[in-house]
Design an enzyme around this catalytic site. Structure first.
Site, short mmCIF file in Angstrom:
data_model
loop_
_atom_site.label_atom_id
_atom_site.label_comp_id
_atom_site.label_asym_id
_atom_site.label_seq_id
_atom_site.Cartn_x
_atom_site.Cartn_y
_atom_site.Cartn_z
N GLU A 79 6.83 -10.97 8.67
CA GLU A 79 5.85 -10.70 9.72
C GLU A 79 5.40 -11.98 10.43
O GLU A 79 4.22 -12.22 10.66
CB GLU A 79 4.64 -9.95 9.16
CG GLU A 79 5.00 -8.58 8.60
CD GLU A 79 3.80 -7.82 8.06
OE1 GLU A 79 2.72 -8.42 7.95
OE2 GLU A 79 3.94 -6.62 7.77
N GLU A 90 9.29 -3.04 4.58
CA GLU A 90 7.96 -2.81 4.00
C GLU A 90 7.51 -1.44 4.47
O GLU A 90 7.49 -1.16 5.67
CB GLU A 90 6.99 -3.89 4.46
CG GLU A 90 5.79 -4.09 3.57
CD GLU A 90 5.05 -5.38 3.91
OE1 GLU A 90 5.68 -6.46 3.82
OE2 GLU A 90 3.87 -5.31 4.29
#
Length: 818
Positions: free
Chosen positions: A410, A485
């Protein structure tokens, strides 16, 4: 050729102190400076690195050691990092001797991990440094030593505040070794094993070896491959040559039978072995295509979880048995893959995954150049990213369990395609050390699927973007895709209805819990079913890594920001009450660990455990009812009942009366009876598969709490001073049934060759010390962790007592093992 090999083998007649590796874990002295655990400040003295510095009042301890887990929990510390005092400066000092015979040798100290910003001194001289707390490193100390005399090594660590988004721990929290070699040696992580061509008849094993030293002439390598103690093949070659060995009728490494071989590499000169190294490896093939992931030619779905590195009540100090237990629990509900979020793991963790048949994505960083918080890895990226990446890949590339590399998670850079060259640069570094596995990253930005980053990954991972699987498929049909994720569902074990009293004596877990009906998720995530529907509609998706397998210390979403503290409250009056409570608390709310886990911080299953088991273990006959059935204040009130089963339909009964038979529809993964009115007694479910009875489950209203019960995970442990026994503590009624909604305080004593090193209960809001010998259970359960005494065998007895309850005792053995 056979005659040449025999001749060479005869010439290798004896070994000359090739390599000596000893544990460097014991007899350290330790002290903290700067910001202290209680919030006070202690000035850091000068000359701590000097041999004559007086450390007589320092603690003596062994590493691995995590200073942060010792606490105390403090209201004024961030709950993002567990409300624990991990930030600050710590010094470790150790006196050791080296034999006079090492005068012509080289000596190294290998650190598997030190948190963080390590500076290493030997006899007052600066020997080296390593900034990142998660990568392994090696410091040569040869020039600083005094052979035949006492020597002093000092290690300074500096954990900066606001340098982590979760609890990182602090200290020399992984293993340390001292390695003595000859002047020319096999380079650290210098043996690289690949198996490029394999079939049922034979496997080709390629070995590349790097040497370290000024004198590299006149050497030869001998490679020997063993299965167990049996040698299966060997080969002599020049160091510069890439060796190719053949194994006949090879045993493959796979998830059900993870067979391992051992490669023994000997460095030889003038008929003498001058260095020797052992490496474990597996024979397996991996392939990623647009249709999925293939292990040894068989399509394999990754049923994966993300895992932070802490071990719950034990903190971050690594322990092999604690990690093994975690993996055992993960496998018990069908996990076959782990993403090491968001950092390289301990080497022992990967060794366990090799042995236990788990696929692993090893991840490097949480950030790149652009910071997420003030002192994170972005401040180190420019100077350290290449060294850290190479250390990660070189150390771990021989593990058959490792099937993918990740360069980050991220990252802020994903917003702009102009930063895509960074991803390419990092991937090139990885591939220069290992071209046999794909490189990926965890992507949370929708635009990264089209702004250029989609061209930088061998396998593309989406964080919480199942709706984009098909979009990317159309745009780049040959690119393998997975959920890097997924499904950040949040729940507290044994909690179902809100609001509740914060008086735990009334049988409630208190404010700041999350319902275990498994319907709650942060705004950026979703319950598991959304991911499963997307994967069922797109079966070419490789699989998923759920956030997370275990609860972990820190990051207690949804209670990590004040504005989200009202998540579970719908009644305006209760919202007002919560607002008033927060004001009274000065917004210093108690949550200090996550709610994301499929199991809690102690490894106790939440209800979600059974939901994932029903999905990931479809051939296992199982069915699970929730909630528990102790609700005296809800008689006559609607109390929904959910059923998780690997069957396709189920019938629910309350006190013998059928409440109906339900069948799963398409993209339906749980069965719900939403209108059940609570009456005490018995809930029973019968699950069916293909019209036949598949599994049954019963939940009963218990009697009041009457006694304690103790259960140990293993009846025998080793006397190595590291092995652990995990003891489950239960509050039961007179019939031995677990009584939910109990929070009794329990006191523990121990006799025999062991010590209690941690006690936990899975409550993410508790500030009781993990080292205390008395603490409360949480919804009927607690966990006691006992470590053996080194070199002492015998019987250990644990006693537990609680006011108003019958106590319990448990015994297990500690044995000496050669």
């Amino acid at each position: 050729m056979r005659h040449i090999i025999i001749l060479l083998a005869l010439l290798v007649s004896f070994q000359v102190d090739a390599r000596d590796t000893i544990s460097f874990n014991d007899n350290w002295r330790f002290a903290r400076f700067g910001t202290m655990p209680d919030g006070s400040f202690k000035e850091e003295p000068n000359d701590i690195d000097e041999p004559d510095y007086d450390d007589s009042d320092w603690r003596t301890l062994s590493v691995p050691h995590d200073w942060g887990i010792e606490g105390p929990f403090r209201d004024d510390l961030p709950n993002r990092t567990g409300k624990l005092p991990w930030a600050g400066i710590g010094w470790y000092r150790k006196v050791f001797t080296v034999d006079a015979s090492v005068d012509d040798k080289r000596v190294f100290i290998e650190f598997d991990g030190a948190m963080s910003n390590a500076s290493v001194y030997v006899n007052g001289g600066f020997a080296g440094e390593w900034a990142y707390g998660y990568t392994s490193f090696c410091i040569e100390i040869t020039r600083y030593l005094k052979p035949g005399e006492e020597n002093l090594i000092a290690v300074r660590l500096d954990n900066k505040t606001n340098s982590s988004r979760w609890y990182p721990g602090g200290g020399i929290y992984r293993n340390v070794r001292m390695v003595t070699t000859n002047s020319t040696r096999i380079k650290q992580w210098g043996v690289f094993i690949t198996t490029p061509d394999i079939n049922q008849k034979e496997a080709s094993v390629h070995v590349a070896t790097e040497l370290d030293g000024l004198d590299k002439k006149g050497y030869m390598l001998r490679h020997e491959i063993f299965t167990g103690k049996q040698k299966v093949t060997e080969l002599f070659c020049q160091p510069a040559a890439n060796a190719k060995l053949i194994i006949k009728q090879p045993k493959f490494w796979n998830l059900k039978q993870p067979h391992l071989y051992t490669l023994k590499t000997s460095l030889i000169k003038d008929g003498q072995i001058v260095d020797e190294e052992f490496n474990s490896f597996g024979i397996r093939s991996i392939e990623y295509t647009s249709e999925g992931f293939f292990l040894n030619g068989k399509k394999t779905k990754m049923n994966g979880v993300c895992m932070h590195h802490d071990l719950g009540p034990l903190g971050t100090a690594i322990n092999i048995r604690a990690m093994e237990r975690q993996i055992e629990i993960l496998k018990s509900f069908g996990t076959n893959a782990i993403r090491t979020a968001h950092n390289p793991p301990a080497p022992e963790f990967l060794k366990l995954c090799d042995q236990m048949g788990i696929l692993v994505q090893v991840e490097a960083f949480d950030v790149w150049q652009k910071q997420k918080i003030e002192n994170d890895y972005a401040s180190l990226f420019g100077a350290w990213h290449e060294r850290d990446l190479r250390a990660m890949v070189r150390r771990d590339r021989n593990h058959p369990c490792v099937v993918m590399w990740s360069t980050g998670n991220e990252m802020i850079e994903l917003k702009s395609g102009s930063d895509a060259p960074i991803a390419l640069m990092l991937s090139d570094i990885v591939r220069s050390e290992d071209a046999t596995r794909p490189v990926s990253f965890g992507n949370s930005r929708p635009e990264a699927a089209t702004n250029g980053f989609q061209h930088t990954a061998d396998v593309f991972g989406f964080n919480y973007k199942p709706h984009l699987y098909e979009v990317l498929r159309k745009a780049k049909p040959d690119l393998p895709v997975y959920g890097s994720e997924t499904a950040s569902t949040i729940s507290s074990r044994g909690e179902y209805f809100f609001p509740v009293s914060d008086d735990k004596s009334k049988g409630s877990g208190g404010y700041f819990q999350v319902s275990s009906y498994d319907l709650s998720a942060p705004h950026w995530s979703y319950p598991p079913e959304k991911e499963w529907e997307a994967q069922d509609k797109n079966p070419w998706v490789i699989g998923e890594f759920v956030w997370t397998g275990f609860d972990y210390l820190g990051e207690p979403t949804p209670y990590n920001k004040d504005k989200t503290n009202l998540l579970n409250l719908t009644d305006p009056a209760e919202k007002k009450k919560m607002q008033e409570k927060l004001k009274q608390m000065g917004n210093k709310i108690p949550p200090r660990s996550s709610y994301f886990g499929i199991v809690d911080l102690c490894g106790f299953p939440k209800d979600r455990y059974y939901l994932f088991q029903s999905r990931w273990m479809p051939e296992l006959p199982m069915v699970h009812i929730l909630p528990h059935w102790n609700w005296p204040e809800r008689i006559g009130e609607i109390t929904p009942v959910f059923v998780y089963t690997s069957g396709d339909e189920a019938e629910l009964f309350l006190n013998g009366q059928s409440l109906g038979r339900k069948k799963k529809g398409q993209y339906e993964y749980r069965l719900r009876w939403n209108e059940v009115k609570y009456q005490p007694g018995e809930l029973k479910v019968v699950a069916y598969k293909n019209g036949k009875v598949w599994a049954k489950d019963v939940v009963k209203t218990t009697n009041t709490a009457a006694k304690l019960a103790l259960e140990v995970d293993r009846s025998v442990i080793k006397s190595d001073g590291e092995d652990l026994a995990f003891i489950t503590v239960k509050v039961c009624d007179k019939h031995g049934q677990l009584v939910p909604r109990t929070h009794n305080s329990v006191k523990y004593t121990i006799d025999g060759p062991g010590e209690i090193i941690a006690i936990g209960n899975g409550d993410p809001t508790s500030h009781e010390s993990f080292q205390a010998k008395e603490r409360k259970v949480f919804n009927g359960l607690a966990l006691v962790v006992v470590r053996s005494h080194k070199g002492e065998a015998g019987e250990v007895k644990i006693s537990a007592v609680a006011e108003g309850l019958q106590g319990a005792e448990l015994k297990f053995k500690v044995i000496n093992v050669q």
